[in-house]
Scaffold this motif. Structure first.
Motif, PDB file in Angstrom:
ATOM      1  N   ILE A  61       0.837  -1.210   0.000  1.00  0.00           N
ATOM      2  CA  ILE A  61       0.000   0.000   0.000  1.00  0.00           C
ATOM      3  C   ILE A  61       0.868   1.255   0.000  1.00  0.00           C
ATOM      4  N   LEU A  62       2.062   1.156  -0.595  1.00  0.00           N
ATOM      5  CA  LEU A  62       3.037   2.239  -0.452  1.00  0.00           C
ATOM      6  C   LEU A  62       2.598   3.533  -1.117  1.00  0.00           C
ATOM      7  N   HIS A  63       2.250   3.482  -2.406  1.00  0.00           N
ATOM      8  CA  HIS A  63       1.879   4.687  -3.138  1.00  0.00           C
ATOM      9  C   HIS A  63       0.405   4.619  -3.541  1.00  0.00           C
ATOM     10  N   VAL A  64      -0.204   5.785  -3.712  1.00  0.00           N
ATOM     11  CA  VAL A  64      -1.584   5.819  -4.189  1.00  0.00           C
ATOM     12  C   VAL A  64      -1.674   5.155  -5.556  1.00  0.00           C
ATOM     13  N   SER A  65      -0.700   5.435  -6.427  1.00  0.00           N
ATOM     14  CA  SER A  65      -0.708   4.843  -7.767  1.00  0.00           C
ATOM     15  C   SER A  65      -0.589   3.327  -7.691  1.00  0.00           C
ATOM     16  N   VAL A  66       0.161   2.838  -6.703  1.00  0.00           N
ATOM     17  CA  VAL A  66       0.307   1.396  -6.525  1.00  0.00           C
ATOM     18  C   VAL A  66      -1.010   0.800  -6.059  1.00  0.00           C
ATOM     19  N   ARG A  67      -1.684   1.484  -5.120  1.00  0.00           N
ATOM     20  CA  ARG A  67      -2.961   0.962  -4.631  1.00  0.00           C
ATOM     21  C   ARG A  67      -3.991   0.913  -5.750  1.00  0.00           C
ATOM     22  N   VAL A  68      -3.950   1.875  -6.643  1.00  0.00           N
ATOM     23  CA  VAL A  68      -4.870   1.887  -7.772  1.00  0.00           C
ATOM     24  C   VAL A  68      -4.596   0.703  -8.683  1.00  0.00           C
ATOM     25  N   GLN A  69      -3.301   0.372  -8.862  1.00  0.00           N
ATOM     26  CA  GLN A  69      -2.922  -0.707  -9.762  1.00  0.00           C
ATOM     27  C   GLN A  69      -3.119  -2.087  -9.152  1.00  0.00           C
ATOM     28  N   ASN A  70      -3.209  -2.179  -7.841  1.00  0.00           N
ATOM     29  CA  ASN A  70      -3.301  -3.485  -7.198  1.00  0.00           C
ATOM     30  C   ASN A  70      -4.587  -4.207  -7.583  1.00  0.00           C
ATOM     31  N   SER A  71      -4.442  -5.468  -7.939  1.00  0.00           N
ATOM     32  CA  SER A  71      -5.614  -6.275  -8.284  1.00  0.00           C
ATOM     33  C   SER A  71      -6.170  -7.002  -7.071  1.00  0.00           C
ATOM     34  N   GLU A  72      -5.400  -7.078  -6.004  1.00  0.00           N
ATOM     35  CA  GLU A  72      -5.837  -7.758  -4.792  1.00  0.00           C
ATOM     36  C   GLU A  72      -5.444  -6.935  -3.574  1.00  0.00           C
ATOM     37  N   ASP A  73      -6.202  -7.098  -2.478  1.00  0.00           N
ATOM     38  CA  ASP A  73      -5.868  -6.387  -1.246  1.00  0.00           C
ATOM     39  C   ASP A  73      -4.609  -6.981  -0.634  1.00  0.00           C
ATOM     40  N   ILE A  74      -4.025  -6.266   0.328  1.00  0.00           N
ATOM     41  CA  ILE A  74      -2.730  -6.633   0.882  1.00  0.00           C
ATOM     42  C   ILE A  74      -2.766  -7.994   1.580  1.00  0.00           C
ATOM     43  N   ILE A  75      -3.844  -8.315   2.274  1.00  0.00           N
ATOM     44  CA  ILE A  75      -3.929  -9.601   2.965  1.00  0.00           C
ATOM     45  C   ILE A  75      -3.947 -10.740   1.949  1.00  0.00           C
ATOM     46  N   SER A  76      -4.715 -10.581   0.889  1.00  0.00           N
ATOM     47  CA  SER A  76      -4.750 -11.603  -0.158  1.00  0.00           C
ATOM     48  C   SER A  76      -3.396 -11.752  -0.825  1.00  0.00           C
ATOM     49  N   GLN A  77      -2.712 -10.633  -1.021  1.00  0.00           N
ATOM     50  CA  GLN A  77      -1.377 -10.679  -1.608  1.00  0.00           C
ATOM     51  C   GLN A  77      -0.436 -11.528  -0.760  1.00  0.00           C
ATOM     52  N   VAL A  78      -0.453 -11.276   0.549  1.00  0.00           N
ATOM     53  CA  VAL A  78       0.446 -11.999   1.458  1.00  0.00           C
ATOM     54  C   VAL A  78       0.115 -13.491   1.466  1.00  0.00           C
ATOM     55  N   LYS A  79      -1.164 -13.836   1.461  1.00  0.00           N
ATOM     56  CA  LYS A  79      -1.563 -15.243   1.459  1.00  0.00           C
ATOM     57  C   LYS A  79      -1.075 -15.952   0.203  1.00  0.00           C
ATOM     58  N   VAL A  80      -1.229 -15.303  -0.945  1.00  0.00           N
ATOM     59  CA  VAL A  80      -0.840 -15.932  -2.204  1.00  0.00           C
ATOM     60  C   VAL A  80       0.668 -16.129  -2.280  1.00  0.00           C
ATOM     61  N   VAL A  81       1.440 -15.058  -1.997  1.00  0.00           N
ATOM     62  CA  VAL A  81       2.897 -15.186  -2.141  1.00  0.00           C
ATOM     63  C   VAL A  81       3.478 -16.128  -1.091  1.00  0.00           C
TER      64      VAL A  81
END
Length: 396
Positions: free
Chosen positions: A206-226
């Motif tokens: 969730i570092l940059h606003v532009s990054v949050r806009v580009q994210n296809s998944e929320d941070i918790i889902s990201q952590v679970k997948v990786v």
């Protein structure tokens, strides 16, 4: 008050004031009780016995004898008393604040431990339902060791520009190719022991606003997948190499708050990854999840008898990192591995190789806008008793 003889009544002094002054200052004036009785008769014509004045003074010592002392202190040291009162109040509030912060710290630690325990519990349940495939590896024909660098995967971000296309599907394809090439080069060199360095920013966060806009998944889902992908990758490595060690540090994209000034180093989604991997792969005997001995953001590994450092790089300059970490840790490495900068770079500083790992995600919109285009890649380093003998840039 106009002053006459100290034993006489003053011009502007009332009879009661005169009597009080005589009895309270009897010794100072060199008078006896009989002298006071006589002086009182001379001024008033009223006869009072010696005992009257002696008893009179006994009735007022706590009211008059002590009161001037207190008043004198207040008159002479008002600032001292006020300062002490203020200091006391400050100390009281400081103690209250310390107690409050201590309670918050205990509460946060309890939540942190509880979160960790719940994650591990949930992962073990998943492991029972869906165990990772693992088979005992063949004996290696060599004794070399290798380091594969994982950094800046930025899972969750989507990019589609002239220089790069990246999304969750492409992420999985690139990881699959990375695993295949790591095993291929490892077999080619007779690698017996593989060290996997997770150098941070595995998730987009969730570092940059532009990054949050580009994210296809929320941070918790990201952590679970990786975390699951990392576990699968390490299980695959453990089926191919005799020994696998996994190390991990925090990045800057995985912090829990976007504002770096509000961020606390110990609060990072990156910490979930090694917990997850440990619980998910606990049944694999030749896979070890390593703890950082010196600092949570610094990997110190023994590779073929040589010290190698690993750090994300967001707190370091490439031209200074070798010197700074060497002085901080009081250790002399042969190499320092970094991520963060998203491009391929290596340089030697006084016998220490500084190795910068490219990003797996490649050029996103943020990088394009600041004119920092790079090829998606990760690195693999081969070591023997002489040191690092080669670097593989695995283009993805």
């Amino acid at each position: 008050m106009t002053t006459l003889s100290p034993t006489l009544r003053q011009i502007d002094e009332t009879l009661n004031q005169y009597k009080d002054r005589l009895v309270l200052n009897k010794e100072a004036l060199g008078l006896s009780w009989h002298d006071i009785s006589q002086l009182w008769f001379d001024h008033t014509g009223e006869h009072k016995s010696d005992d009257y004045f002696r008893k009179y003074r006994k009735r007022i010592p706590n009211f008059i004898n002590e009161q001037p002392k207190i008043l004198k202190k207040v008159e002479t040291e008002p600032n001292d008393i006020e300062d002490k009162i203020i200091q006391y109040e400050k100390t009281k509030y400081q103690v209250q604040d310390q107690k409050r912060e201590f309670r918050n710290l205990i509460r946060n630690d309890a939540r942190y431990d509880h979160l960790k325990d719940e994650i591990i519990k949930a992962v073990k349940e998943v492991a029972n339902l869906k165990p990772l495939n693992w088979s005992s590896p063949y004996k290696s024909i060599g004794d070399k060791e290798a380091v594969v660098l994982f950094s800046d995967w930025h899972y969750g971000i989507e990019s589609d520009n002239f220089f790069n296309k990246f999304n969750p599907a492409i992420f999985h394809d690139r990881v699959k190719k990375l695993v295949h090439k790591t095993i291929e080069y490892g077999k080619l060199h007779g690698v017996k022991k593989l060290h996997a360095f997770n150098l941070g920013d595995i998730v987009s966060g969730i570092l940059h606003v532009s990054v949050r806009v580009q994210n296809s998944e929320d941070i918790i889902s990201q952590v679970k997948v990786v975390s699951e992908v990392m576990s699968e990758v390490l299980a695959k490595f453990a089926s191919e190499f005799e020994e696998v060690k996994f190390y991990s540090v925090r990045g800057n994209h995985d912090r829990v708050t976007a504002n770096k000034h509000d961020a606390i180093s110990k609060e990072s989604f990156a910490d979930i990854v090694p917990w997850f991997v440990q619980a998910r792969t606990s049944h694999i005997p030749n896979l070890q999840v390593m703890e950082n001995t010196y600092d949570d953001e610094m990997i110190v590994a023994n590779i073929a008898g040589h010290i190698v450092f690993g750090t994300h790089g967001h707190k370091d300059r490439v031209s200074e990192v070798a010197q700074n970490l060497t002085v901080m840790l009081k250790l002399f490495p042969i190499a320092v591995c970094m991520g963060h900068y998203h491009h391929n770079w290596e340089k030697e500083f006084n016998g220490i190789d500084v190795i910068v790992n490219p990003s797996l995600s490649g050029t996103d919109e943020y990088a394009r806008d600041i004119r920092k285009v790079s090829k998606p890649a990760q690195k693999m380093l081969i070591f023997d008793e002489t040191g690092q003998i080669c670097t593989y840039k695995i283009l993805l």
